[in-house]
Design a protein around this motif. Structure first.
Motif, PDB file in Angstrom:
ATOM      1  N   ASN A   1       8.917   8.482  12.086  1.00  0.00           N
ATOM      2  CA  ASN A   1       8.165   7.707  13.078  1.00  0.00           C
ATOM      3  C   ASN A   1       6.667   7.928  12.954  1.00  0.00           C
ATOM      4  OD1 ASN A   1       7.941  10.293  14.004  1.00  0.00           O
ATOM      5  ND2 ASN A   1       8.931   9.921  15.982  1.00  0.00           N
ATOM      6  N   SER A   2       6.212   8.408  11.785  1.00  0.00           N
ATOM      7  CA  SER A   2       4.787   8.688  11.596  1.00  0.00           C
ATOM      8  C   SER A   2       4.103   7.691  10.665  1.00  0.00           C
ATOM      9  CB  SER A   2       4.598  10.103  11.038  1.00  0.00           C
ATOM     10  OG  SER A   2       5.218  10.235   9.775  1.00  0.00           O
ATOM     11  N   LEU A   3       4.825   6.634  10.276  1.00  0.00           N
ATOM     12  CA  LEU A   3       4.252   5.669   9.343  1.00  0.00           C
ATOM     13  C   LEU A   3       3.468   4.584  10.072  1.00  0.00           C
ATOM     14  CD1 LEU A   3       6.331   7.139   7.526  1.00  0.00           C
ATOM     15  CD2 LEU A   3       6.726   4.961   6.375  1.00  0.00           C
ATOM     16  N   TYR A   4       2.513   4.003   9.362  1.00  0.00           N
ATOM     17  CA  TYR A   4       1.718   2.890   9.881  1.00  0.00           C
ATOM     18  C   TYR A   4       1.458   1.915   8.742  1.00  0.00           C
ATOM     19  CZ  TYR A   4      -2.138   5.323   7.544  1.00  0.00           C
ATOM     20  OH  TYR A   4      -2.941   5.939   6.593  1.00  0.00           O
ATOM     21  N   PHE A   5       1.135   0.679   9.085  1.00  0.00           N
ATOM     22  CA  PHE A   5       0.845  -0.322   8.066  1.00  0.00           C
ATOM     23  C   PHE A   5      -0.544  -0.086   7.484  1.00  0.00           C
ATOM     24  CE2 PHE A   5       3.987  -2.917  10.531  1.00  0.00           C
ATOM     25  CZ  PHE A   5       4.948  -2.963   9.524  1.00  0.00           C
ATOM     26  N   ALA A   6      -0.608   0.034   6.153  1.00  0.00           N
ATOM     27  CA  ALA A   6      -1.886   0.242   5.474  1.00  0.00           C
ATOM     28  C   ALA A   6      -2.423  -1.048   4.869  1.00  0.00           C
ATOM     29  CB  ALA A   6      -1.733   1.294   4.375  1.00  0.00           C
ATOM     30  N   GLY A   7      -1.567  -2.057   4.707  1.00  0.00           N
ATOM     31  CA  GLY A   7      -2.007  -3.330   4.139  1.00  0.00           C
ATOM     32  C   GLY A   7      -0.927  -3.942   3.293  1.00  0.00           C
ATOM     33  N   GLY A   8      -1.279  -4.951   2.523  1.00  0.00           N
ATOM     34  CA  GLY A   8      -0.298  -5.588   1.667  1.00  0.00           C
ATOM     35  C   GLY A   8      -0.747  -6.944   1.176  1.00  0.00           C
ATOM     36  N   ASP A   9       0.181  -7.626   0.514  1.00  0.00           N
ATOM     37  CA  ASP A   9      -0.054  -8.994   0.050  1.00  0.00           C
ATOM     38  C   ASP A   9       1.234  -9.773   0.257  1.00  0.00           C
ATOM     39  OD1 ASP A   9       1.626  -8.121  -1.992  1.00  0.00           O
ATOM     40  OD2 ASP A   9      -0.030  -7.763  -3.383  1.00  0.00           O
ATOM     41  N   ASN A  10       1.368 -10.911  -0.396  1.00  0.00           N
ATOM     42  CA  ASN A  10       2.536 -11.767  -0.171  1.00  0.00           C
ATOM     43  C   ASN A  10       3.825 -11.228  -0.779  1.00  0.00           C
ATOM     44  OD1 ASN A  10       1.128 -13.707   1.302  1.00  0.00           O
ATOM     45  ND2 ASN A  10       0.475 -14.789  -0.543  1.00  0.00           N
ATOM     46  N   SER A  11       3.732 -10.176  -1.593  1.00  0.00           N
ATOM     47  CA  SER A  11       4.932  -9.642  -2.230  1.00  0.00           C
ATOM     48  C   SER A  11       5.279  -8.227  -1.802  1.00  0.00           C
ATOM     49  CB  SER A  11       4.778  -9.672  -3.759  1.00  0.00           C
ATOM     50  OG  SER A  11       3.684  -8.856  -4.161  1.00  0.00           O
ATOM     51  N   THR A  12       4.304  -7.470  -1.287  1.00  0.00           N
ATOM     52  CA  THR A  12       4.527  -6.063  -0.981  1.00  0.00           C
ATOM     53  C   THR A  12       3.791  -5.666   0.288  1.00  0.00           C
ATOM     54  OG1 THR A  12       4.585  -5.629  -3.369  1.00  0.00           O
ATOM     55  CG2 THR A  12       4.450  -3.720  -1.923  1.00  0.00           C
ATOM     56  N   ILE A  13       4.437  -4.816   1.090  1.00  0.00           N
ATOM     57  CA  ILE A  13       3.753  -4.214   2.235  1.00  0.00           C
ATOM     58  C   ILE A  13       3.657  -2.704   1.988  1.00  0.00           C
ATOM     59  CG2 ILE A  13       4.428  -5.987   3.894  1.00  0.00           C
ATOM     60  CD1 ILE A  13       6.592  -4.092   4.905  1.00  0.00           C
ATOM     61  N   TYR A  14       2.499  -2.128   2.343  1.00  0.00           N
ATOM     62  CA  TYR A  14       2.238  -0.718   2.106  1.00  0.00           C
ATOM     63  C   TYR A  14       2.090   0.007   3.436  1.00  0.00           C
ATOM     64  CZ  TYR A  14       1.181  -2.345  -2.623  1.00  0.00           C
ATOM     65  OH  TYR A  14       1.245  -2.927  -3.871  1.00  0.00           O
ATOM     66  N   MET A  15       2.661   1.216   3.494  1.00  0.00           N
ATOM     67  CA  MET A  15       2.584   2.015   4.711  1.00  0.00           C
ATOM     68  C   MET A  15       2.047   3.405   4.403  1.00  0.00           C
ATOM     69  SD  MET A  15       6.087   0.933   6.706  1.00  0.00           S
ATOM     70  CE  MET A  15       6.967   0.445   5.240  1.00  0.00           C
ATOM     71  N   GLY A  16       1.080   3.837   5.231  1.00  0.00           N
ATOM     72  CA  GLY A  16       0.592   5.197   5.142  1.00  0.00           C
ATOM     73  C   GLY A  16       1.396   6.103   6.057  1.00  0.00           C
ATOM     74  N   ASP A  17       1.130   7.401   5.955  1.00  0.00           N
ATOM     75  CA  ASP A  17       1.885   8.381   6.733  1.00  0.00           C
ATOM     76  C   ASP A  17       0.900   9.341   7.392  1.00  0.00           C
ATOM     77  OD1 ASP A  17       3.562  10.387   7.735  1.00  0.00           O
ATOM     78  OD2 ASP A  17       4.965  10.184   6.072  1.00  0.00           O
ATOM     79  N   ASN A  18       0.898   9.368   8.721  1.00  0.00           N
ATOM     80  CA  ASN A  18      -0.017  10.253   9.445  1.00  0.00           C
ATOM     81  C   ASN A  18       0.254  11.730   9.169  1.00  0.00           C
ATOM     82  OD1 ASN A  18      -1.649   8.316  10.879  1.00  0.00           O
ATOM     83  ND2 ASN A  18       0.119   7.891  12.185  1.00  0.00           N
ATOM     84  N   LYS A  19       1.512  12.066   8.882  1.00  0.00           N
ATOM     85  CA  LYS A  19       1.862  13.458   8.630  1.00  0.00           C
ATOM     86  C   LYS A  19       1.677  13.849   7.162  1.00  0.00           C
ATOM     87  CE  LYS A  19       5.163  13.859  12.450  1.00  0.00           C
ATOM     88  NZ  LYS A  19       6.580  14.148  12.828  1.00  0.00           N
ATOM     89  N   ALA A  20       1.723  12.888   6.276  1.00  0.00           N
ATOM     90  CA  ALA A  20       1.521  13.137   4.841  1.00  0.00           C
ATOM     91  C   ALA A  20       0.517  12.108   4.329  1.00  0.00           C
ATOM     92  CB  ALA A  20       2.845  13.048   4.091  1.00  0.00           C
ATOM     93  N   PRO A  21      -0.772  12.326   4.568  1.00  0.00           N
ATOM     94  CA  PRO A  21      -1.804  11.301   4.340  1.00  0.00           C
ATOM     95  C   PRO A  21      -1.917  10.776   2.921  1.00  0.00           C
ATOM     96  CG  PRO A  21      -2.664  13.112   5.661  1.00  0.00           C
ATOM     97  CD  PRO A  21      -1.342  13.553   5.155  1.00  0.00           C
ATOM     98  N   LEU A  22      -1.459  11.548   1.928  1.00  0.00           N
ATOM     99  CA  LEU A  22      -1.580  11.097   0.542  1.00  0.00           C
ATOM    100  C   LEU A  22      -0.363  10.324   0.057  1.00  0.00           C
ATOM    101  CD1 LEU A  22      -3.206  14.232  -1.161  1.00  0.00           C
ATOM    102  CD2 LEU A  22      -4.333  12.217  -0.194  1.00  0.00           C
ATOM    103  N   HIS A  23       0.644  10.204   0.888  1.00  0.00           N
ATOM    104  CA  HIS A  23       1.878   9.535   0.486  1.00  0.00           C
ATOM    105  C   HIS A  23       1.907   8.086   0.983  1.00  0.00           C
ATOM    106  CE1 HIS A  23       4.110  13.061  -1.110  1.00  0.00           C
ATOM    107  NE2 HIS A  23       3.251  13.721  -0.324  1.00  0.00           N
ATOM    108  N   ILE A  24       2.304   7.191   0.094  1.00  0.00           N
ATOM    109  CA  ILE A  24       2.374   5.757   0.396  1.00  0.00           C
ATOM    110  C   ILE A  24       3.809   5.285   0.190  1.00  0.00           C
ATOM    111  CG2 ILE A  24       1.596   3.441  -0.267  1.00  0.00           C
ATOM    112  CD1 ILE A  24      -0.556   5.091   1.086  1.00  0.00           C
ATOM    113  N   THR A  25       4.313   4.547   1.165  1.00  0.00           N
ATOM    114  CA  THR A  25       5.630   3.916   1.061  1.00  0.00           C
ATOM    115  C   THR A  25       5.424   2.412   0.942  1.00  0.00           C
ATOM    116  OG1 THR A  25       6.657   5.632   2.415  1.00  0.00           O
ATOM    117  CG2 THR A  25       7.857   3.558   2.177  1.00  0.00           C
ATOM    118  N   ALA A  26       6.082   1.804  -0.045  1.00  0.00           N
ATOM    119  CA  ALA A  26       5.926   0.366  -0.272  1.00  0.00           C
ATOM    120  C   ALA A  26       7.291  -0.313  -0.265  1.00  0.00           C
ATOM    121  CB  ALA A  26       5.223   0.110  -1.593  1.00  0.00           C
TER     122      ALA A  26
END
Length: 506
Positions: A197-222
């Motif tokens: 429950n610590s993820l947030y939307f970092a951005g994206g485009d028409n094919s992919t959405i990217y999420m950052g992590d408040n608890k692990a700032p260097l990790h990106i989930t796509a």
């Protein structure tokens, strides 16, 4: 002795009168039993929104009165004429809704709630004909009655059209905080468990959405936009020995940015390898929020050194760091810090910078250089922030002394559309719905108008905590799930009639 024909006519009038009494009594009682719901449905009407309070009571009084008039033989003819008038108005209302209204609202309760609008129309036409037939049977002066029925047929629709025009003008002029919900404007089509429950939307485009992590700032989930394919990335920093405390990642493909205004630093990299280069490190330019305008331009919010008030500005990295402030964009009401708190967005298609206040019904639209275009208002009525701020002399700090009244909670921008998760209930809205869903108001920032509102339903008591718009889809993080909503055609084909100007200043 009465003839068979006379008796037959009397029976016909009795039957029609009884049917009309049953209709009006049932209709009125169903409205009384669910009066709040009835008012809420009237509030959604494009014809009656501005008069919901008056009409909700007037309709009940009229329906009960007509039923009483029909119940007695001495007043039956007046009751039948009144029934014909009311049924013609109801019929005209539905015709306008179906053919000329900017959208079709929910039905109005009782029998009507069980029928679609077109079935509604047929139902009303049948009872209109029955009322007219009974009037003609009852009267001795048929020519006078026919003239009266024709006059009613002309005058009643005219009244409805006048109500429609005046209601739209009143909604436009007075902004009475009445939301409008369009059926089918958003439909949930997918969801996935994020396991966090610590993820947030970092951005994206028409094919992919990217999420950052408040608890692990260097990790990106796509995720791909159908939420099926998942990828994990780790950002590699050119330099890591900073006292990070408020890291935020923004992804605007093919670039990504890692920022921490408390250091302050800004990194930039490419999503091909997720390696970040340091592009700003200066103790002179602390900031609290930032949004990407272009590969070499970032909008930010900081505090003025002398006043400690919030101020918006723009970093430019073309050759060397350039900083440009826009001191007149944010407007102080109480303390200049808490009362100007809000959210900042930029849309590359419109090339507009948008700032939405948390605690007042206002947003700011500026160009990509920070020049004011206009100040718009959300549809609620909180024009001044409801905050109690305390200054602590010993430390020189200021704090909020009591819980603030939040107006705008979450926001997202896509093209000309501004999505705002409002925290205030509007007039004639169901309190039950507020307990099980979040309300998102949709605005057109290009035309500066309120369009309509949608529901995003809670998940196990958790409400939406982050939103992202990609194409014709809305993604919402709710608890540890991300939900995908398909936005209906209403979002991208807004009728010109739906104009509720929110502009206050230019």
């Amino acid at each position: 002795m009465k003839s068979y024909s006379t008796k037959f006519k009397e029976v016909v009038v009795e039957i029609i009168s009884v049917l009309l009494v049953l209709l009006f009594v049932y209709s009125a009682l169903s409205k009384v039993l669910e009066f709040q719901n009835f008012q809420a449905q009237l509030g959604q009407s494009p014809l009656l929104s501005a008069y919901t309070g008056f009409i909700s009571y007037a309709v009940l009084i009229v329906e009960f009165t007509i039923a009483l008039l029909l119940a007695f033989s001495k007043t039956r003819f007046i009751g039948l004429l009144s029934s014909f008038l009311l049924m013609v108005m109801f019929t005209a209302y539905i015709i306008v809704i179906l053919n000329y209204s900017s959208f079709v609202p929910c039905s109005c309760g009782g029998i009507l709630e069980k029928l679609g609008w077109k079935h509604h129309l047929i139902f009303n036409v049948v009872f209109t004909i029955l009322a007219a037939t009974a009037c003609l049977i009852c009267t001795r002066n048929k020519s006078k009655t026919i003239f009266g029925l024709i006059s009613i047929t002309i005058v009643a629709p005219t009244i409805i059209v006048a109500l429609y025009i005046n209601s739209e003008n009143t909604m436009h002029r007075e902004n009475p905080f009445i939301r409008r919900f369009i059926q089918g404007s958003s439909t949930k089509i997918a969801e996935v468990d994020l396991k966090s429950n610590s993820l947030y939307f970092a951005g994206g485009d028409n094919s992919t959405i990217y999420m950052g992590d408040n608890k692990a700032p260097l990790h990106i989930t796509a995720f791909d936009t159908i939420l099926k394919v998942k990828h994990q990335y780790k950002i590699q920093l050119e330099r890591e020995n900073f006292p990070f405390s408020a890291v935020q990642v923004r992804v605007t493909p093919p670039y990504f940015y890692l920022m921490d205004g408390t250091v302050p630093v800004i990194y930039k990299g490419n999503i091909v390898n997720w390696k970040a280069q340091l592009i700003m490190h200066s103790n002179n330019y602390y900031f609290s929020k930032a949004e990407i305008i272009a590969p070499d331009k970032i909008a930010f919010r900081a505090q003025e050194l002398k006043s400690s008030n919030n101020v918006l500005g723009i970093f430019t990295f073309s050759y060397s760091l350039q900083v440009q402030y826009a001191p007149n964009l944010l407007q102080k009401q109480i303390d200049g810090f808490f009362d100007t708190d809000g959210m900042i967005h930029y849309d590359s298609r419109l090339q507009k910078l948008v700032y939405i206040y948390y605690y007042r019904n206002q947003f700011i639209v500026a160009d990509k250089n920070g020049n004011l275009e206009y100040r718009g208002n959300t549809i609620d009525t909180t024009s001044k922030a409801k905050l109690k701020v305390t200054f602590i002399k010993e430390t020189g700090q200021r704090k909020i002394a009591s819980r603030p009244s939040t107006v705008n909670q979450l926001t997202a921008v896509s093209g000309n559309l501004l999505f705002i998760n409002s925290k205030l209930i509007g007039r004639f809205e169901s309190k039950k719905m507020w307990k099980q869903a979040a309300i998102v108001d949709v605005y057109d920032i290009e035309r500066n108008i309120y369009l309509f509102s949608i529901y995003i339903y809670d998940v196990n008591g958790a409400k939406v905590q982050s939103m992202l718009i990609s194409g014709n889809n809305l993604f919402a993080i709710i608890g540890h799930h991300v939900h995908k909503y398909r936005l209906g055609k209403d979002f991208f084909n807004i009728p010109k009639a739906m104009i509720y100007n929110t502009k206050q200043y230019k």
